[in-house]
Design an enzyme around this catalytic site. Structure first.
Site, mmCIF file in Angstrom:
data_model
loop_
_atom_site.group_PDB
_atom_site.id
_atom_site.type_symbol
_atom_site.label_atom_id
_atom_site.label_comp_id
_atom_site.label_asym_id
_atom_site.label_seq_id
_atom_site.Cartn_x
_atom_site.Cartn_y
_atom_site.Cartn_z
ATOM 1 N N ASN A 1 0.839 -1.201 0.000
ATOM 2 C CA ASN A 1 0.000 0.000 0.000
ATOM 3 C C ASN A 1 0.870 1.246 0.000
ATOM 4 O OD1 ASN A 1 -0.445 -1.334 2.865
ATOM 5 N ND2 ASN A 1 -0.942 0.773 3.295
ATOM 6 N N ASP A 2 0.707 2.182 0.914
ATOM 7 C CA ASP A 2 1.299 3.527 0.804
ATOM 8 C C ASP A 2 2.778 3.584 0.402
ATOM 9 O OD1 ASP A 2 -1.019 3.601 2.280
ATOM 10 O OD2 ASP A 2 -0.142 4.586 4.013
#
Ligand code: FRU
Length: 675
Positions: free
Chosen positions: A43-44
């Site tokens: 993710n991020d």
């Protein structure tokens, strides 16, 4: 959101096996020039900085599976943000503490004392997420070998307010006060907290910002940086990623423009003020509170009395006024018909109405008839919710007119909802939440900027996670899950609406260009013929489209570009000449079935209506649209089958001329493996 994440984590073991396959970077849907991990969940973006000729990209990573869990920092480096090299895991979950999002800096002055052999240490500042107790706090780790290995600080945590939601520290060197400043999210409070430190270990609270702008969702992953529209004009931008309530429906990235004095962030006076809904008083043409009155009905679409807000398919219609509205979904989309008003005189300058339902130009909608001729027409937006639309009808004042609501469409979305048609001196205006958005697509989240870009370069660069929490875990790719957006350069520009953040693809992406195709001053039909002849099929294109929006507007209607086409498959980019609206429709883009929030259309508006260049980057499973030199951006995942059919233009008027259409076929830039 974190609750959902934790739940997902417990499901992790059951999906673990999916990561076993060998990555080839030729798997279905594998992006060819967007960064993806070789295997497993991402993710991020985290800890991005530039040092000794390398752009570093760390990312939220699960080393053990393709669902969220065991969060650690994956790592890659690149000389140009386009060609990446995978490196071993940088920071691993340990002692029941996951490594959540954060930032990294070059400690040029060795303020932390971790430097070695006269070289500055690299410092990562991240959130420790405790898996056995409800706690998140800020921790640090350092590297003395160009980021190849990292040591967690013995004295962790360095900042702890004993809260279970306190995360995503972004640290910058604040030149004027010669100290470190941290912006860190206080998610459920919808605040960004600011702290300062002389040495990256001892942190003092400075101030809080928020709630402001979009406050529907939790606040995560902030960023704070100076960015000036003109020389000497010292502005600051505060980025706040929000968990929900973004224009595309789910999570998104909002920003604030203002000043930062080393202690406090203050909003720029030009920041938009809240506006409540405005419904003008005037001559009410219809509100359908007492049925259809003396309107004429033909066909079966209006067989029943106006609905009371819940359609026959159980969908709620929001936004209507009073008790009832018109809708043509009776027993289903297959009904067709026309509802025509009695004649009335145009006594005011604006005709406003609420409209929702299918986006079906010419097939379903509402129109204004004068002497039996259609002079204005509108359709829905593929959303049940009613929203205000208005026509300027001043040129018809004194004339006799009729309004007609029509539905000739029997397929998907083949219905229209209408309420409250009013003639007045001013147009109706919807309520507005004053938030500024970096991206109007669904798949741009947790975006943060690179630290330590050399002064001689001077750019402000960033990228975002190209997915969305509601469906990120279900996107049908294997053995990896999720990609990053392309890297983009940020600038601040003065527009008629105030200071706005503009984003453009970094120039390094030009390295991906291969064969160039160009056609100038061609009509839609000439372009289509050429596109078919030149075989504009396949994924991986950079496209540039220049047209004169004013002349387009005179020719009326909508310009559409059908991309990533195959039998029954296309992703459609539309430009509406009347409203300067750009939209991206992925409802028929390929595999849309894996989650019910996926099949949707996303839109944004451009402020300068005169020249409207559109720039697109198309990869095997993503489209990024940059309107007006990056004034408005739409980033969206798509999961098409092979694009076997050529790109095609569609417009009501085939004689419409496009000034310049340029296309580059792009080559892949898949990451290579470790040193
Ligand atoms: C944002 C986020 C961050 C957190 C990370 C965990 O997408 O929820 O707030 O640090 O993901 O993976």
């Amino acid at each position: 959101m974190i609750q959902t994440i934790l739940l997902t984590c417990t499901l992790l073991l059951s999906t673990f096996a999916a990561s076993a396959a060998d990555p080839t970077y030729r798997e279905p849907f594998r992006p060819q020039f967007h960064f993806t991990p070789a295997t497993n969940w991402m993710n991020d973006p985290n800890g991005m900085f530039f040092y000794e000729g390398e752009y570093h990209l760390f990312y939220q990573y699960n080393p053990f599976g393709d669902k969220w869990g065991h969060m650690s920092w994956g790592h890659a480096v690149s000389p140009d943000m386009v060609h990446w090299k995978h490196l071993p895991l940088a920071l691993a979950e340990e002692n029941d503490i996951m490594i959540f999002s954060g930032s990294a800096v070059v400690d040029w002055k060795n303020t932390s004392g971790f430097g070695k052999d006269g070289k500055p240490p690299l410092l990562a500042i991240y959130t420790g997420h405790y898996t056995k107790k409800p706690l998140q706090n800020q921790q640090i780790a350092y590297s003395n070998d160009r980021g190849r290995t990292w040591t967690k600080f013995q004295g962790n945590p360095v900042l702890d307010i004993n809260d279970k939601d306190f995360r995503d520290p972004k640290v910058i060197w604040h030149e004027p006060t010669e100290r470190w400043v941290m912006a860190v999210a206080w998610p459920t409070h919808k605040k960004v907290r600011f702290y300062s430190s002389p040495n990256l270990k001892d942190w003092t609270h400075l101030s809080d910002f928020g709630p402001a702008g979009s406050t529907t969702g939790i606040w995560e992953c902030p960023d704070l940086f100076p960015l000036s529209a003109k020389r000497g004009d010292n502005r600051w931008v505060l980025i706040v990623n929000v968990g929900s309530g973004a224009p595309a429906g789910g999570s998104g990235c909002q920003y604030f423009v203002g000043s930062f004095d080393g202690t406090r962030f203050s909003l720029d006076p030009s920041y938009p003020k809240p506006q409540s809904e405005f419904v003008p008083q005037g001559k009410l043409i219809a509100d359908f509170e007492n049925g259809y009155g003396d309107w004429q009905i033909s066909g079966d679409a209006f067989a029943e009395a106006p609905a009371r807000g819940t359609l026959a398919n159980q969908q709620e219609v929001a936004g209507f006024r009073g008790q009832s509205l018109v809708n043509t979904y009776h027993r289903g989309d297959q009904t067709r018909g026309k509802l025509t008003s009695p004649e009335f005189e145009i006594t005011h300058n604006h005709l406003s109405f609420l409209i929702g339902g299918g986006h079906l130009p010419g097939r379903a909608g509402i129109c204004l008839l004068i002497d039996g001729r259609t002079v204005r027409i509108a359709t829905g937006d593929n959303a049940e919710r009613l929203s205000w639309k208005s026509w300027n009808v001043s040129e018809f004042r004194g004339k006799r007119a009729r309004v007609e609501i029509f539905d000739q469409e029997t397929g998907g979305w083949g219905h229209i909802n209408v309420d409250h048609i009013v003639l007045a001196d001013q147009p109706a205006r919807p309520a507005s939440v004053p938030a500024l958005w970096a991206d109007f697509g669904p798949d741009f989240y947790a975006a943060v900027t690179w630290s330590d870009i050399p002064k001689r370069d001077g750019r402000r660069l960033w990228l975002g996670w190209m997915s969305s929490w509601p469906y990120a875990g279900d996107v049908p790719t294997s053995p990896w899950r999720s990609a990053m957006s392309i890297p983009r350069e940020l600038t601040l520009r003065q527009t008629s609406e105030g200071l706005r953040l503009f984003q453009q693809p970094v120039k390094e992406l030009e390295k991906l260009r291969t064969k160039k195709f160009q056609k100038k001053n061609a009509t839609i039909s000439e372009l289509n013929e050429w596109l078919s002849k030149e075989k504009f099929s396949g994924p991986m294109w950079e496209l540039e489209l220049e047209f004169d929006a004013k002349s387009l507007s005179k020719n009326g209607g909508e310009l559409a570009l059908h991309l990533l086409r195959a039998a029954n498959q296309q992703t459609i980019l539309r430009y509406n000449t009347e409203t300067s609206t750009v939209s991206l429709d992925r409802t028929q883009s390929g595999n849309t079935q894996f989650h019910n929030a996926f099949a949707n259309t996303f839109r944004t508006q451009l402020t300068k209506a005169n020249t409207s260049p559109l720039r697109l980057f198309i990869d095997t499973s993503a489209i990024e649209v940059f309107g007006n030199e990056g004034e408005a951006v739409i980033t969206a995942l798509v999961l098409p089958k092979d694009a076997t059919e050529p790109i095609q233009f569609k417009a009501a008027n085939e004689k419409l001329t496009i000034h310049r259409f340029t296309a580059w076929k792009l080559k892949p830039a898949v990451p290579i493996f470790q040193e």
